[in-house]
Scaffold this motif. Structure first.
Motif, PDB file in Angstrom:
ATOM      1  N   VAL A   1      -2.533  11.429   3.988  1.00  0.00           N
ATOM      2  CA  VAL A   1      -1.684  10.125   3.196  1.00  0.00           C
ATOM      3  C   VAL A   1      -2.289   8.903   3.644  1.00  0.00           C
ATOM      4  O   VAL A   1      -3.271   8.868   4.456  1.00  0.00           O
ATOM      5  CB  VAL A   1      -0.315  10.116   4.013  1.00  0.00           C
ATOM      6  CG1 VAL A   1       0.604  11.466   3.689  1.00  0.00           C
ATOM      7  CG2 VAL A   1      -0.352  10.112   5.449  1.00  0.00           C
ATOM      8  N   PHE A   2      -1.939   7.930   2.843  1.00  0.00           N
ATOM      9  CA  PHE A   2      -2.267   6.527   3.049  1.00  0.00           C
ATOM     10  C   PHE A   2      -1.070   5.910   4.198  1.00  0.00           C
ATOM     11  O   PHE A   2      -0.076   5.774   3.964  1.00  0.00           O
ATOM     12  CB  PHE A   2      -2.368   5.719   1.650  1.00  0.00           C
ATOM     13  CG  PHE A   2      -3.255   5.907   0.771  1.00  0.00           C
ATOM     14  CD1 PHE A   2      -4.416   5.575   0.831  1.00  0.00           C
ATOM     15  CD2 PHE A   2      -3.019   7.046   0.141  1.00  0.00           C
ATOM     16  CE1 PHE A   2      -5.481   5.997  -0.283  1.00  0.00           C
ATOM     17  CE2 PHE A   2      -4.104   7.468  -1.001  1.00  0.00           C
ATOM     18  CZ  PHE A   2      -5.266   7.050  -1.095  1.00  0.00           C
ATOM     19  N   TYR A   3      -2.092   5.305   5.344  1.00  0.00           N
ATOM     20  CA  TYR A   3      -0.808   4.782   6.343  1.00  0.00           C
ATOM     21  C   TYR A   3      -0.543   3.541   6.218  1.00  0.00           C
ATOM     22  O   TYR A   3       0.437   3.202   6.604  1.00  0.00           O
ATOM     23  CB  TYR A   3      -1.744   4.949   7.872  1.00  0.00           C
ATOM     24  CG  TYR A   3      -1.417   6.127   8.454  1.00  0.00           C
ATOM     25  CD1 TYR A   3      -1.590   7.498   7.874  1.00  0.00           C
ATOM     26  CD2 TYR A   3      -1.361   6.233   9.924  1.00  0.00           C
ATOM     27  CE1 TYR A   3      -1.426   8.425   8.534  1.00  0.00           C
ATOM     28  CE2 TYR A   3      -1.203   7.464  10.509  1.00  0.00           C
ATOM     29  CZ  TYR A   3      -1.203   8.618   9.720  1.00  0.00           C
ATOM     30  OH  TYR A   3      -0.952   9.688  10.429  1.00  0.00           O
ATOM     31  N   ASN A   4      -1.213   2.701   5.443  1.00  0.00           N
ATOM     32  CA  ASN A   4      -0.864   1.333   5.125  1.00  0.00           C
ATOM     33  C   ASN A   4      -0.744   1.121   3.511  1.00  0.00           C
ATOM     34  O   ASN A   4      -0.955   0.133   2.964  1.00  0.00           O
ATOM     35  CB  ASN A   4      -1.902   0.469   5.735  1.00  0.00           C
ATOM     36  CG  ASN A   4      -3.509   0.681   4.880  1.00  0.00           C
ATOM     37  OD1 ASN A   4      -3.601   1.875   4.452  1.00  0.00           O
ATOM     38  ND2 ASN A   4      -4.108  -0.516   4.962  1.00  0.00           N
ATOM     39  N   SER A   5      -0.309   2.171   2.991  1.00  0.00           N
ATOM     40  CA  SER A   5       0.279   1.989   1.387  1.00  0.00           C
ATOM     41  C   SER A   5       1.555   2.536   1.283  1.00  0.00           C
ATOM     42  O   SER A   5       1.905   3.679   1.171  1.00  0.00           O
ATOM     43  CB  SER A   5      -0.619   2.724   0.504  1.00  0.00           C
ATOM     44  OG  SER A   5      -0.261   2.426  -0.805  1.00  0.00           O
ATOM     45  N   PRO A   6       2.697   1.411   1.201  1.00  0.00           N
ATOM     46  CA  PRO A   6       3.928   1.703   1.002  1.00  0.00           C
ATOM     47  C   PRO A   6       4.233   2.769  -0.255  1.00  0.00           C
ATOM     48  O   PRO A   6       5.481   3.454  -0.070  1.00  0.00           O
ATOM     49  CB  PRO A   6       4.979   0.612   1.112  1.00  0.00           C
ATOM     50  CG  PRO A   6       3.944  -0.315   0.533  1.00  0.00           C
ATOM     51  CD  PRO A   6       2.512  -0.095   0.911  1.00  0.00           C
ATOM     52  N   ASN A   7       3.768   2.845  -1.375  1.00  0.00           N
ATOM     53  CA  ASN A   7       3.789   3.342  -2.634  1.00  0.00           C
ATOM     54  C   ASN A   7       3.031   4.655  -2.887  1.00  0.00           C
ATOM     55  O   ASN A   7       2.633   4.784  -4.268  1.00  0.00           O
ATOM     56  CB  ASN A   7       3.828   2.326  -3.883  1.00  0.00           C
ATOM     57  CG  ASN A   7       2.511   1.820  -3.921  1.00  0.00           C
ATOM     58  OD1 ASN A   7       1.651   1.849  -3.122  1.00  0.00           O
ATOM     59  ND2 ASN A   7       2.693   1.348  -5.188  1.00  0.00           N
ATOM     60  N   ALA A   8       2.170   4.856  -2.376  1.00  0.00           N
ATOM     61  CA  ALA A   8       0.952   5.809  -2.390  1.00  0.00           C
ATOM     62  C   ALA A   8       1.588   7.045  -3.340  1.00  0.00           C
ATOM     63  O   ALA A   8       1.032   7.466  -4.205  1.00  0.00           O
ATOM     64  CB  ALA A   8       0.249   6.253  -1.165  1.00  0.00           C
ATOM     65  N   GLU A   9       2.621   7.655  -2.603  1.00  0.00           N
ATOM     66  CA  GLU A   9       2.985   9.198  -3.198  1.00  0.00           C
ATOM     67  C   GLU A   9       3.427   8.679  -4.693  1.00  0.00           C
ATOM     68  O   GLU A   9       3.292   9.551  -5.519  1.00  0.00           O
ATOM     69  CB  GLU A   9       4.024   9.664  -2.657  1.00  0.00           C
ATOM     70  CG  GLU A   9       3.519  10.371  -1.036  1.00  0.00           C
ATOM     71  CD  GLU A   9       2.456  11.345  -1.361  1.00  0.00           C
ATOM     72  OE1 GLU A   9       2.636  12.145  -2.293  1.00  0.00           O
ATOM     73  OE2 GLU A   9       1.257  11.167  -0.895  1.00  0.00           O
ATOM     74  N   ASP A  10       4.170   7.599  -4.981  1.00  0.00           N
ATOM     75  CA  ASP A  10       4.719   7.323  -6.391  1.00  0.00           C
ATOM     76  C   ASP A  10       3.656   6.767  -7.340  1.00  0.00           C
ATOM     77  O   ASP A  10       3.735   6.897  -8.653  1.00  0.00           O
ATOM     78  CB  ASP A  10       5.798   6.301  -6.248  1.00  0.00           C
ATOM     79  CG  ASP A  10       7.139   6.988  -5.632  1.00  0.00           C
ATOM     80  OD1 ASP A  10       7.183   8.242  -5.484  1.00  0.00           O
ATOM     81  OD2 ASP A  10       7.716   6.152  -4.710  1.00  0.00           O
TER      82      ASP A  10
END
Length: 287
Positions: free
Chosen positions: A137-146
């Protein structure tokens, strides 16, 4: 008679169930464990003269048979790579950068390997909802999964997976270099790591073929020019789990503002205005 017959059937059924339970209890422990997946079996003889499409469908059915998407393969390593396409925009107030990337994960599951000589197939694609995928996962990206598109994964005959997804990431950045606006060179760090699986269950490293990243060279039209990317890896642990270490990749991006716009719209007019202001010193005082 009906009652006697029914009670006899129940006694017989109870005896069968009790016997099965006793047999299971007395069986060796290794016979009760799921057997390890060692790849796809031979192609059924009835598929020899079938079309490639039918062979692929049969191959995929065998791949997914007894596969549990919740269980990672033994000794699996997740390799990470990112193609950086462009820095779309930055928001200095929010401290975010909008980055267009192709995010790639590469891993191997021997349970999906097959014999190309028998099957005559060199590659298949699988829906990632049907298979196990790395915990990254990306720890500093709030929208990575979407932000990342839903794409299928490619599988090669040796059981290696290649999963590439384009996306438009919003990264939380602690910008450096803003004091030199508009000739600034900014830096932003992307943190990539596992969430559940530590290094003993799933090591993470950069893809051996490209060092973990690529840069798209066709960026002349962009507002920002990506100058350099560097990747470092560290094992981190947290206060909740001091004995668990999580491999973490730090992508440090260095990019420069395309300042031709500011040169024409901001710097040139100010220089021209300052130059014209000096003309008053050469004017006759009576003018």
């Amino acid at each position: 008679r009906r009652d006697q017959s029914s009670s006899g059937m129940l006694r017989h059924l109870g005896g069968l169930l009790l016997g099965s339970a006793l047999a299971a209890a007395s069986a060796p422990a290794h016979d009760l464990l799921p057997r390890p997946r060692e790849g796809v079996g031979s192609m059924p003889a009835n598929l020899t003269n079938m079309s490639v499409r039918d062979k692929k469908q049969a191959l995929i059915r065998q791949m997914l048979e007894n596969h549990d998407p919740r269980v990672p393969p033994d000794n699996v390593t997740a390799e990470v790579s990112m193609m950086f396409d462009r820095i779309q925009e930055t928001d200095m107030q929010e401290g975010t950068a909008s980055i267009v990337v192709w995010f790639r994960l590469i891993w191997t599951d021997p349970g999906f390997a097959w014999n190309t000589t028998e099957w005559g197939i060199n590659k298949v694609t699988l829906r990632t909802s049907q298979i196990w995928t790395p915990d990254v996962v990306f720890y500093n990206s709030p929208n990575a999964e979407d932000a990342l598109a839903t794409m299928d994964a490619h599988v090669s005959p040796d059981g290696s997976f290649f999963w590439s997804r384009p996306g438009h990431l919003k990264i939380l950045c602690n910008f450096e270099g803003l004091e030199n606006f508009p000739l600034d060179e900014l830096t932003c760090v992307i943190k990539v790591a596992a969430w559940f699986l530590d290094r003993d269950l799933q090591p993470i490293k950069t893809w051996h073929k490209d060092g973990g990243y690529q840069i798209n060279g066709e960026n002349a039209f962009q507002h920002y020019h990506l100058l350099d990317v560097s990747v470092t890896q560290r094992d981190e642990n947290f206060t909740c789990c001091p004995d668990e270490f999580y491999p973490t990749l730090y992508y440090k991006l260095k990019f420069q503002r395309a300042w031709s716009f500011y040169k024409e719209k901001l710097i040139a007019p100010q220089v021209a205005a300052a130059s014209v202001s000096w003309l008053t010193f050469w004017m006759h005082p009576e003018v």
